[in-house]
Design a protein around this motif. Structure first.
Motif, PDB file in Angstrom:
ATOM      1  N   UNK A 145       0.842  -1.184   0.000  1.00  0.00           N
ATOM      2  CA  UNK A 145       0.000   0.000   0.000  1.00  0.00           C
ATOM      3  C   UNK A 145       0.880   1.237   0.000  1.00  0.00           C
ATOM      4  N   UNK A 146       0.621   2.113  -0.937  1.00  0.00           N
ATOM      5  CA  UNK A 146       1.351   3.363  -1.012  1.00  0.00           C
ATOM      6  C   UNK A 146       0.461   4.453  -0.444  1.00  0.00           C
ATOM      7  N   UNK A 147       1.026   5.319   0.372  1.00  0.00           N
ATOM      8  CA  UNK A 147       0.237   6.356   1.023  1.00  0.00           C
ATOM      9  C   UNK A 147      -0.414   7.336   0.071  1.00  0.00           C
ATOM     10  N   UNK A 148       0.281   7.733  -0.983  1.00  0.00           N
ATOM     11  CA  UNK A 148      -0.245   8.736  -1.903  1.00  0.00           C
ATOM     12  C   UNK A 148      -0.659   8.130  -3.234  1.00  0.00           C
ATOM     13  N   UNK A 149       0.003   7.158  -3.683  1.00  0.00           N
ATOM     14  CA  UNK A 149      -0.183   6.459  -4.952  1.00  0.00           C
ATOM     15  C   UNK A 149       0.207   7.317  -6.143  1.00  0.00           C
ATOM     16  N   UNK A 150       1.494   7.580  -6.193  1.00  0.00           N
ATOM     17  CA  UNK A 150       2.078   8.341  -7.288  1.00  0.00           C
ATOM     18  C   UNK A 150       1.802   7.717  -8.656  1.00  0.00           C
ATOM     19  N   UNK A 151       1.781   6.385  -8.809  1.00  0.00           N
ATOM     20  CA  UNK A 151       1.475   5.820 -10.125  1.00  0.00           C
ATOM     21  C   UNK A 151       0.118   6.253 -10.687  1.00  0.00           C
ATOM     22  N   UNK A 176      -2.544   9.486 -14.906  1.00  0.00           N
ATOM     23  CA  UNK A 176      -3.487  10.531 -15.305  1.00  0.00           C
ATOM     24  C   UNK A 176      -2.778  11.704 -15.970  1.00  0.00           C
ATOM     25  N   UNK A 177      -1.563  12.008 -15.525  1.00  0.00           N
ATOM     26  CA  UNK A 177      -0.785  13.075 -16.156  1.00  0.00           C
ATOM     27  C   UNK A 177      -0.504  12.750 -17.619  1.00  0.00           C
ATOM     28  N   UNK A 202      -9.656   2.965  -1.693  1.00  0.00           N
ATOM     29  CA  UNK A 202      -8.959   2.837  -0.417  1.00  0.00           C
ATOM     30  C   UNK A 202      -7.888   3.916  -0.317  1.00  0.00           C
ATOM     31  N   UNK A 203      -7.464   4.185   0.901  1.00  0.00           N
ATOM     32  CA  UNK A 203      -6.363   5.111   1.118  1.00  0.00           C
ATOM     33  C   UNK A 203      -6.574   6.453   0.449  1.00  0.00           C
ATOM     34  N   UNK A 204      -5.506   6.944  -0.153  1.00  0.00           N
ATOM     35  CA  UNK A 204      -5.522   8.271  -0.777  1.00  0.00           C
ATOM     36  C   UNK A 204      -6.106   8.274  -2.184  1.00  0.00           C
ATOM     37  N   UNK A 205      -6.581   7.139  -2.655  1.00  0.00           N
ATOM     38  CA  UNK A 205      -7.085   7.072  -4.029  1.00  0.00           C
ATOM     39  C   UNK A 205      -8.182   8.099  -4.298  1.00  0.00           C
ATOM     40  N   UNK A 206      -9.042   8.335  -3.325  1.00  0.00           N
ATOM     41  CA  UNK A 206     -10.123   9.310  -3.519  1.00  0.00           C
ATOM     42  C   UNK A 206      -9.588  10.733  -3.669  1.00  0.00           C
ATOM     43  N   UNK A 207      -8.372  10.973  -3.190  1.00  0.00           N
ATOM     44  CA  UNK A 207      -7.757  12.290  -3.350  1.00  0.00           C
ATOM     45  C   UNK A 207      -7.169  12.477  -4.737  1.00  0.00           C
ATOM     46  N   UNK A 208      -6.736  11.398  -5.364  1.00  0.00           N
ATOM     47  CA  UNK A 208      -6.030  11.522  -6.638  1.00  0.00           C
ATOM     48  C   UNK A 208      -6.835  11.043  -7.839  1.00  0.00           C
ATOM     49  N   UNK A 209      -8.054  10.552  -7.609  1.00  0.00           N
ATOM     50  CA  UNK A 209      -8.930  10.142  -8.708  1.00  0.00           C
ATOM     51  C   UNK A 209     -10.267  10.849  -8.521  1.00  0.00           C
ATOM     52  N   UNK A 241      -8.483  14.045 -16.914  1.00  0.00           N
ATOM     53  CA  UNK A 241      -7.383  13.589 -16.062  1.00  0.00           C
ATOM     54  C   UNK A 241      -6.185  14.516 -16.175  1.00  0.00           C
ATOM     55  N   UNK A 242      -5.838  14.887 -17.400  1.00  0.00           N
ATOM     56  CA  UNK A 242      -4.689  15.774 -17.611  1.00  0.00           C
ATOM     57  C   UNK A 242      -4.902  17.111 -16.906  1.00  0.00           C
ATOM     58  N   UNK A 243      -6.103  17.641 -16.962  1.00  0.00           N
ATOM     59  CA  UNK A 243      -6.400  18.913 -16.294  1.00  0.00           C
ATOM     60  C   UNK A 243      -6.442  18.755 -14.773  1.00  0.00           C
ATOM     61  N   UNK A 244      -7.127  17.720 -14.300  1.00  0.00           N
ATOM     62  CA  UNK A 244      -7.297  17.493 -12.860  1.00  0.00           C
ATOM     63  C   UNK A 244      -5.955  17.338 -12.156  1.00  0.00           C
ATOM     64  N   UNK A 245      -5.048  16.641 -12.771  1.00  0.00           N
ATOM     65  CA  UNK A 245      -3.799  16.276 -12.114  1.00  0.00           C
ATOM     66  C   UNK A 245      -2.834  17.447 -12.003  1.00  0.00           C
ATOM     67  N   UNK A 246      -3.108  18.522 -12.711  1.00  0.00           N
ATOM     68  CA  UNK A 246      -2.235  19.698 -12.636  1.00  0.00           C
ATOM     69  C   UNK A 246      -2.190  20.306 -11.235  1.00  0.00           C
ATOM     70  N   UNK A 247      -3.185  20.002 -10.427  1.00  0.00           N
ATOM     71  CA  UNK A 247      -3.191  20.563  -9.067  1.00  0.00           C
ATOM     72  C   UNK A 247      -2.172  19.885  -8.159  1.00  0.00           C
TER      73      UNK A 247
END
Length: 86
Positions: free
Chosen positions: A1-7, A12-13, A23-30, A66-72
Motif C-alpha cells: 500500500x502506497x500512502x499517496x499512490x504516485x502511479x 493521469x498526467x 482505499x487510502x488516498x485514491x479518492x484524493x487523486x482520482x 485527467x490531464x487537467x485534474x492532475x495539474x493541481x
C-alpha cells in the motif's frame, strides 16, 4: 500500500483514465467518474475497464479531464504545504 499512490497521478498526467480500489488516498487523486473510477472489488474493476475499452468517447473525455485534474498536484505545491508545518 502506497500512502499517496504516485502511479495513479503519473498515469493521469499522461491522459490515462484509471481504475483503482476506493482505499487510502485514491479518492484524493482520482476524480471518480471524471478522471477514472474508484471501485469496491475485482468484478467492478473488470466492468469499468471493459466499459472504458468499449467506449472510446468516454475514455477520451476522461483522458482530457485527467490531464487537467492532475495539474493541481506538484512537488512545488507539496513542498510549500509541508513547510507550513516545520
Amino acid at each position: 500500500w502506497e500512502g499517496f499512490n504516485l502511479p495513479l497521478v503519473e498515469a493521469q498526467a499522461l491522459g490515462i483514465p484509471v481504475v483503482a480500489y476506493n482505499v487510502g488516498a485514491h479518492a484524493e487523486v482520482v476524480d471518480h467518474g471524471r478522471t477514472g473510477y474508484l471501485v469496491k472489488n475485482a468484478k467492478e474493476a473488470a466492468e469499468k475497464i471493459m466499459y472504458l475499452i468499449n467506449n472510446p468517447e468516454k475514455r477520451n473525455e476522461m483522458s482530457k479531464n485527467a490531464v487537467e485534474f492532475i495539474k493541481k498536484f506538484s512537488w512545488e505545491r507539496n513542498t510549500k504545504e509541508l513547510e507550513k508545518y516545520l
